[in-house]
Design a protein around this motif. Sequence first.
Motif, mmCIF file in Angstrom:
data_model
loop_
_atom_site.group_PDB
_atom_site.id
_atom_site.type_symbol
_atom_site.label_atom_id
_atom_site.label_comp_id
_atom_site.label_asym_id
_atom_site.label_seq_id
_atom_site.Cartn_x
_atom_site.Cartn_y
_atom_site.Cartn_z
ATOM 1 N N ALA A 251 -3.043 -0.258 -11.263
ATOM 2 C CA ALA A 251 -4.198 -1.032 -11.733
ATOM 3 C C ALA A 251 -3.834 -2.516 -11.855
ATOM 4 C CB ALA A 251 -4.694 -0.502 -13.068
ATOM 5 N N GLN A 252 -2.628 -2.801 -12.325
ATOM 6 C CA GLN A 252 -2.167 -4.183 -12.431
ATOM 7 C C GLN A 252 -2.050 -4.816 -11.041
ATOM 8 O OE1 GLN A 252 1.730 -4.541 -14.188
ATOM 9 N NE2 GLN A 252 1.610 -6.753 -14.336
ATOM 10 N N ASP A 253 -1.507 -4.075 -10.076
ATOM 11 C CA ASP A 253 -1.386 -4.594 -8.709
ATOM 12 C C ASP A 253 -2.756 -4.854 -8.083
ATOM 13 O OD1 ASP A 253 1.338 -4.522 -8.913
ATOM 14 O OD2 ASP A 253 1.615 -2.777 -7.610
ATOM 15 N N VAL A 254 -3.720 -3.964 -8.355
ATOM 16 C CA VAL A 254 -5.080 -4.159 -7.843
ATOM 17 C C VAL A 254 -5.653 -5.455 -8.414
ATOM 18 C CG1 VAL A 254 -7.443 -3.264 -7.913
ATOM 19 C CG2 VAL A 254 -5.551 -1.745 -7.360
ATOM 20 N N GLU A 255 -5.469 -5.671 -9.689
ATOM 21 C CA GLU A 255 -5.956 -6.900 -10.340
ATOM 22 C C GLU A 255 -5.318 -8.139 -9.712
ATOM 23 O OE1 GLU A 255 -8.143 -9.067 -13.234
ATOM 24 O OE2 GLU A 255 -8.186 -6.919 -12.902
ATOM 25 N N VAL B 44 -7.259 -1.669 0.004
ATOM 26 C CA VAL B 44 -6.437 -0.467 0.072
ATOM 27 C C VAL B 44 -5.782 -0.157 -1.264
ATOM 28 C CG1 VAL B 44 -6.041 -0.605 2.563
ATOM 29 C CG2 VAL B 44 -4.369 -1.602 1.018
ATOM 30 N N LEU B 45 -5.405 -1.191 -2.023
ATOM 31 C CA LEU B 45 -4.844 -0.941 -3.354
ATOM 32 C C LEU B 45 -5.901 -0.360 -4.288
ATOM 33 C CD1 LEU B 45 -2.531 -4.040 -3.839
ATOM 34 C CD2 LEU B 45 -1.846 -1.682 -3.372
ATOM 35 N N ASP B 46 -7.123 -0.876 -4.193
ATOM 36 C CA ASP B 46 -8.217 -0.342 -4.999
ATOM 37 C C ASP B 46 -8.508 1.104 -4.600
ATOM 38 O OD1 ASP B 46 -10.291 -0.744 -7.032
ATOM 39 O OD2 ASP B 46 -11.677 -0.526 -5.340
ATOM 40 N N ALA B 47 -8.429 1.407 -3.305
ATOM 41 C CA ALA B 47 -8.631 2.780 -2.839
ATOM 42 C C ALA B 47 -7.535 3.696 -3.380
ATOM 43 C CB ALA B 47 -8.659 2.826 -1.307
ATOM 44 N N ALA B 48 -6.302 3.203 -3.393
ATOM 45 C CA ALA B 48 -5.200 4.000 -3.943
ATOM 46 C C ALA B 48 -5.416 4.265 -5.429
ATOM 47 C CB ALA B 48 -3.861 3.301 -3.704
ATOM 48 N N LEU B 49 -5.911 3.250 -6.145
ATOM 49 C CA LEU B 49 -6.221 3.415 -7.565
ATOM 50 C C LEU B 49 -7.332 4.444 -7.753
ATOM 51 C CD1 LEU B 49 -5.901 2.578 -10.527
ATOM 52 C CD2 LEU B 49 -7.488 0.694 -10.069
ATOM 53 N N ALA B 50 -8.365 4.377 -6.940
ATOM 54 C CA ALA B 50 -9.460 5.340 -7.033
ATOM 55 C C ALA B 50 -8.958 6.749 -6.741
ATOM 56 C CB ALA B 50 -10.581 4.957 -6.059
ATOM 57 N N ARG B 51 -8.061 6.899 -5.759
ATOM 58 C CA ARG B 51 -7.490 8.202 -5.441
ATOM 59 C C ARG B 51 -6.656 8.715 -6.611
ATOM 60 N NH1 ARG B 51 -9.074 12.118 -3.664
ATOM 61 N NH2 ARG B 51 -9.854 10.947 -1.880
ATOM 62 N N ALA B 52 -5.866 7.830 -7.238
ATOM 63 C CA ALA B 52 -5.060 8.229 -8.398
ATOM 64 C C ALA B 52 -5.960 8.693 -9.533
ATOM 65 C CB ALA B 52 -4.164 7.072 -8.848
ATOM 66 N N TYR C 277 0.832 -1.202 0.000
ATOM 67 C CA TYR C 277 0.000 0.000 0.000
ATOM 68 C C TYR C 277 0.871 1.259 0.000
ATOM 69 C CZ TYR C 277 -3.202 3.659 1.394
ATOM 70 O OH TYR C 277 -3.911 4.819 1.447
ATOM 71 N N ALA C 278 1.917 1.255 0.816
ATOM 72 C CA ALA C 278 2.819 2.419 0.856
ATOM 73 C C ALA C 278 3.449 2.643 -0.514
ATOM 74 C CB ALA C 278 3.900 2.210 1.920
ATOM 75 N N ALA C 279 3.857 1.574 -1.173
ATOM 76 C CA ALA C 279 4.451 1.691 -2.506
ATOM 77 C C ALA C 279 3.418 2.102 -3.539
ATOM 78 C CB ALA C 279 5.099 0.365 -2.904
ATOM 79 N N ALA C 280 2.182 1.644 -3.371
ATOM 80 C CA ALA C 280 1.118 1.927 -4.345
ATOM 81 C C ALA C 280 0.850 3.418 -4.459
ATOM 82 C CB ALA C 280 -0.160 1.191 -3.963
ATOM 83 N N LYS C 281 1.010 4.133 -3.354
ATOM 84 C CA LYS C 281 0.752 5.569 -3.378
ATOM 85 C C LYS C 281 1.750 6.302 -4.270
ATOM 86 C CE LYS C 281 0.566 5.898 1.178
ATOM 87 N NZ LYS C 281 0.417 6.434 2.531
ATOM 88 N N GLN C 282 2.876 5.663 -4.566
ATOM 89 C CA GLN C 282 3.919 6.283 -5.379
ATOM 90 C C GLN C 282 3.952 5.747 -6.821
ATOM 91 O OE1 GLN C 282 5.544 8.764 -3.923
ATOM 92 N NE2 GLN C 282 4.405 8.309 -2.058
ATOM 93 N N GLN C 283 3.143 4.723 -7.122
ATOM 94 C CA GLN C 283 3.207 4.062 -8.424
ATOM 95 C C GLN C 283 2.430 4.805 -9.504
ATOM 96 O OE1 GLN C 283 1.630 0.160 -7.670
ATOM 97 N NE2 GLN C 283 3.607 -0.677 -7.110
#
Length: 141
Positions: free
Chosen positions: A33-37, A124-132, A21-27
């Motif tokens: 999207a690939q990580d969420v999948e 949380v990854l999906d939330a990060a994607l939605a925020r992006a 999740y911490a890394a996802a905020k920077q991706q």
Amino acid sequence: MALSDDLARLSERAKDAEDRYAAAKQQARDKLAQDVEQARDSAQATGAKMSAQSTQVAGEVQAWGDNIQRSWSEHLADVRQRIAARKARYDAKLAEDDAEDAEDYAEFAIEFAYSAVEEAEYAVLDAALARADADSASTSA
């Protein structure tokens, strides 16, 4: 696998989810999207594995698992009652059976928690994607 090994595996999995999740905020969005999948697929696979394993779990452990899904408070009351009853028993065979049941339930609970960690990671990854997506949409507007 020993229960302490299972708990260590659960702890490592939770830490992995936190790190992702911490890394996802920077991706970049495509990588995110690939990580969420991948996280969703992993959570679904673990859920399917749990379903398959739950049919193999012996009677009381399966009943305990069903109680968890119906009512956590009822489950706690049942476990506490069994612990009190177990402490009152003197027969070695019954104590051995109780120990095996308790170990089986502990393994089930760890798998249940592991599945929850994977589902939380997906969320949380999906939330990060939605925020992006939201951030991208606001800069485009």
